[in-house]
Motif scaffolding. Structure first.
Motif, short mmCIF file in Angstrom:
data_model
loop_
_atom_site.label_atom_id
_atom_site.label_comp_id
_atom_site.label_asym_id
_atom_site.label_seq_id
_atom_site.Cartn_x
_atom_site.Cartn_y
_atom_site.Cartn_z
N ALA A 123 2.45 -13.28 -5.26
CA ALA A 123 2.86 -13.95 -6.49
C ALA A 123 1.64 -14.52 -7.21
O ALA A 123 1.55 -14.47 -8.45
N HIS A 124 0.69 -15.04 -6.43
CA HIS A 124 -0.57 -15.54 -7.02
C HIS A 124 -1.33 -14.40 -7.68
O HIS A 124 -1.86 -14.55 -8.79
N ALA A 125 -1.40 -13.24 -7.03
CA ALA A 125 -2.10 -12.10 -7.60
C ALA A 125 -1.42 -11.63 -8.89
O ALA A 125 -2.08 -11.29 -9.88
N HIS A 126 -0.08 -11.62 -8.91
CA HIS A 126 0.64 -11.17 -10.10
C HIS A 126 0.39 -12.10 -11.28
O HIS A 126 0.35 -11.65 -12.44
N GLU A 127 0.24 -13.38 -11.01
CA GLU A 127 -0.07 -14.32 -12.09
C GLU A 127 -1.40 -13.96 -12.75
O GLU A 127 -1.61 -14.24 -13.95
N ALA A 128 -2.31 -13.34 -11.98
CA ALA A 128 -3.60 -12.91 -12.53
C ALA A 128 -3.56 -11.48 -13.04
O ALA A 128 -4.60 -10.93 -13.44
N LEU A 130 -2.72 -8.74 -11.29
CA LEU A 130 -3.14 -7.77 -10.28
C LEU A 130 -1.99 -7.49 -9.33
O LEU A 130 -1.22 -8.40 -9.00
N TYR A 131 -1.91 -6.24 -8.85
CA TYR A 131 -0.76 -5.81 -8.05
C TYR A 131 -1.25 -5.04 -6.83
O TYR A 131 -2.43 -4.70 -6.72
N LEU A 151 -4.07 -7.23 2.82
CA LEU A 151 -5.23 -6.39 2.53
C LEU A 151 -4.95 -5.48 1.34
O LEU A 151 -3.84 -4.97 1.19
N GLY A 152 -5.95 -5.28 0.51
CA GLY A 152 -5.93 -4.20 -0.46
C GLY A 152 -5.32 -4.48 -1.81
O GLY A 152 -5.02 -3.52 -2.55
N VAL A 153 -5.12 -5.74 -2.20
CA VAL A 153 -4.56 -6.02 -3.52
C VAL A 153 -5.47 -5.42 -4.60
O VAL A 153 -6.68 -5.61 -4.57
N ALA A 154 -4.89 -4.72 -5.53
CA ALA A 154 -5.58 -4.07 -6.66
C ALA A 154 -6.44 -2.89 -6.21
O ALA A 154 -6.40 -1.82 -6.82
N VAL A 155 -7.21 -3.04 -5.16
CA VAL A 155 -8.15 -2.00 -4.74
C VAL A 155 -7.41 -0.77 -4.22
O VAL A 155 -7.75 0.37 -4.58
N ASP A 156 -6.39 -0.96 -3.39
CA ASP A 156 -5.71 0.20 -2.79
C ASP A 156 -5.01 1.04 -3.84
O ASP A 156 -5.03 2.29 -3.77
N SER A 157 -4.37 0.42 -4.82
CA SER A 157 -3.68 1.20 -5.85
C SER A 157 -4.68 2.01 -6.66
O SER A 157 -4.42 3.17 -7.02
N ALA A 158 -5.86 1.45 -6.96
CA ALA A 158 -6.90 2.21 -7.66
C ALA A 158 -7.45 3.32 -6.77
O ALA A 158 -7.74 4.42 -7.24
N GLN A 166 6.61 -0.81 -13.57
CA GLN A 166 7.30 -2.00 -13.07
C GLN A 166 6.60 -2.52 -11.81
O GLN A 166 7.17 -2.46 -10.71
N PRO A 167 5.39 -3.02 -11.93
CA PRO A 167 4.63 -3.44 -10.75
C PRO A 167 5.29 -4.56 -9.96
O PRO A 167 5.22 -4.58 -8.73
N ALA A 168 5.93 -5.51 -10.65
CA ALA A 168 6.57 -6.62 -9.94
C ALA A 168 7.69 -6.11 -9.06
O ALA A 168 7.84 -6.52 -7.89
N LEU A 169 8.50 -5.18 -9.59
CA LEU A 169 9.61 -4.64 -8.81
C LEU A 169 9.09 -3.81 -7.63
O LEU A 169 9.62 -3.89 -6.52
N ASP A 170 8.03 -3.02 -7.86
CA ASP A 170 7.48 -2.21 -6.78
C ASP A 170 6.95 -3.07 -5.64
O ASP A 170 7.16 -2.76 -4.46
N ASP A 171 6.25 -4.15 -5.97
CA ASP A 171 5.73 -5.02 -4.91
C ASP A 171 6.85 -5.79 -4.23
O ASP A 171 6.78 -6.08 -3.02
#
Length: 502
Positions: A123-128, A130-131, A151-158, A166-171
């Motif tokens: 939730a903190h990452a989504h406020e910024a 990032l997913y 592990l892997g916020v933002a980096v793994d998806s890239a 719909q990143p919020a729903l996916d996470d």
């Protein structure tokens, strides 16, 4: 783009020395490396010369480096030039959720606590902005420092080229799948997931956690369904963001190490070697009385010897006379019993052994409010399971929102008895002020405070300074610790010890 291959021993940014390849997949390699300036291990991601998404990964890593939640992997550096491209992050050690599930599903409360922590972090990452987008059991770690890491916020998806509208729903769905896995030991996804078996299905739909594993609480089953099992919702709204899942799991206990059972016997001492054990014993043993040797002048020695001999003979004669007199008196006594010259010293009685006494009932105690405080959870503190818990309501401040002076857990021992001590396993958040009260009536004014603990957390022993007895034992919070921005007291387990009935 990276144009040079990297090998063990390569130094990046003139400080990060690559040591061991951890894994390699699709042109990206994870390394264990050493930060030579700070002398600590770090994780480094490097890329093959033909890796197509170097710029996207480095950009995502730089954005992730600004995240401040300690439950998210910290990115230290990311670079891209004609020679090398790399991402440097903290080296995390511990057990992934997949590791924890290797022997079967987790205790429901522990699984929920792990996912609750992950949800708050995401939730903190989504406020910024990032997913994650590819949450798997390997991304959720219970570290050796007893914390949760995602592990892997933002980096793994890239890294994998994942995008979504719909990143919020996916996470949120990813978190729901992690909760499903923790509760059942199965993975509810179309794709295979490591060593976890696929979730069983009925009528073409995944079974709910309660259909797979007995003992899953209804509210956790509902949270999982609302997060990732749309076919089973039956009109219930979906949980469509990490923030909503964090709110749904806000009241679950946060993960903590499995506590060591309390033992009333003193701890054993293990020595490294027999000789060390003997030396340790000798150091702590009081010195034995040594015989005192007196020297005698050589001159006049014969005279002194004769005097000593005479004294010894006289003492023997006196002792024989006393013995004969005692025997004669004993034989002449009418009842034939042995006469005693002096009363014998009574044997010292052994101290009473402290024993665990199980309370007959536990209840949430709120005499200054609505009379009960999460009463439905109170019995979990005496069920012998260190992962279950009772907690107070949430308050707006450590002083219970200035609504009351205290709130607590009341134990009914069934009868009045002496209380030797009470061992309570509290939550890990420090800052709780707790009192132990004992009495024969379940009334606050009749319960006497016999022990206190300030700033308490974890396993806490309350030992009365003076003898205390009663039928009721109250663990009374007068100040609550902070936990994720809220204030509440938590008790995992309570053990009462008594030497016997009062």
């Amino acid at each position: 783009m990276s144009t040079s291959a990297v090998e063990p021993g390569t130094r990046l940014a003139q400080r990060f020395r690559l040591e061991d390849r951890v894994s390699e997949s699709d042109g990206a390699t994870y390394w264990k490396a050493i930060d030579e300036i700070l002398a600590r291990p770090v994780a480094v991601l490097t890329f093959a010369p033909d890796f197509p998404r170097v710029h996207e990964v480095v950009t995502a890593a730089r954005a992730a480096s600004r995240l401040t939640d300690p439950r998210l992997t910290q990115v230290f550096d990311a670079g891209e030039d004609a020679e090398h491209a790399y991402v440097v992050s903290e080296w995390v050690t511990g057990d992934t959720l997949a590791d924890l599930l290797s022997s079967g599903p987790l205790e429901p409360e522990r699984a929920a606590g792990l996912v609750a922590e992950a949800a708050e972090a995401l939730a903190h990452a989504h406020e910024a902005g990032l997913y994650h987008l590819c949450l798997r059991p390997g991304n959720l770690v219970w570290t050796t420092g007893n914390t949760v890491k995602v592990l892997g916020v933002a980096v793994d998806s890239a890294l994998y080229g994942l995008t979504t509208d719909q990143p919020a729903l996916d996470d949120a769905e990813g978190l729901g799948r992690l909760l499903y896995a923790g509760l059942t030991g199965h993975w509810p996804g179309d794709e295979e997931e490591g060593t976890l078996p696929a979730a069983p299905m009925t009528d073409g739909h995944f079974c709910t956690p309660r259909q797979v594993t007995a003992g899953v609480p209804g509210y956790l089953d509902t949270v999982t369904i609302r997060a990732c099992l749309p076919e089973s919702r039956k009109g219930q709204g979906s949980l469509s963001s990490p923030a909503q899942i964090a709110e749904a799991l806000a009241d679950v206990a946060r993960p903590m190490p499995i506590s060591i059972p309390y033992s009333s016997s003193p701890p054993s001492v293990t020595s490294a070697s027999p000789s060390e054990g003997l030396e340790t014993e000798a150091r702590h043993r009081p010195p034995a009385a040594q015989p005192v040797l007196q020297t005698v002048p050589q001159g006049g020695g014969n005279t002194l010897n004769r005097v000593l001999m005479t004294a010894v003979v006289l003492l023997v004669i006196v002792a024989v006379g006393i013995g004969a007199w005692t025997i004669g008196r004993s034989l002449g006594s009418p009842d034939g019993r042995e006469a005693q010259a002096s009363p014998t010293t009574p044997a010292t009685s052994a101290p009473a052994q402290v024993q665990e006494v199980k309370p007959e009932e536990a209840t949430g105690f709120d005499p200054l409010g609505d009379k009960e405080e999460k009463a439905e959870l109170a019995a979990l503190t005496i069920d012998g399971k260190p992962s279950t818990f009772w907690k107070t309501d949430n308050y707006n401040s450590a002083e219970l929102g200035n609504l009351k002076d205290g709130v607590g857990l009341l134990l009914d021992m069934g009868k009045s008895m002496q209380i030797s001590d009470v061992v309570a396993t509290l939550g890990e958040s420090s800052g709780a002020n707790v009192e132990l009260k004992v009495g024969d009536e379940a009334d606050l004014s009749s319960l006497k405070t016999v022990a206190k603990a300030k700033g308490a957390s974890g396993k806490t022993t309350f030992k009365p300074d003076q003898a205390a007895s009663g039928q009721y034992v109250l663990i009374w919070f007068t100040r609550l610790p902070a936990d994720a921005g809220k204030f509440h007291g938590t008790i995992y387990e309570v053990v009462v010890h008594s030497p016997g009935s009062a």
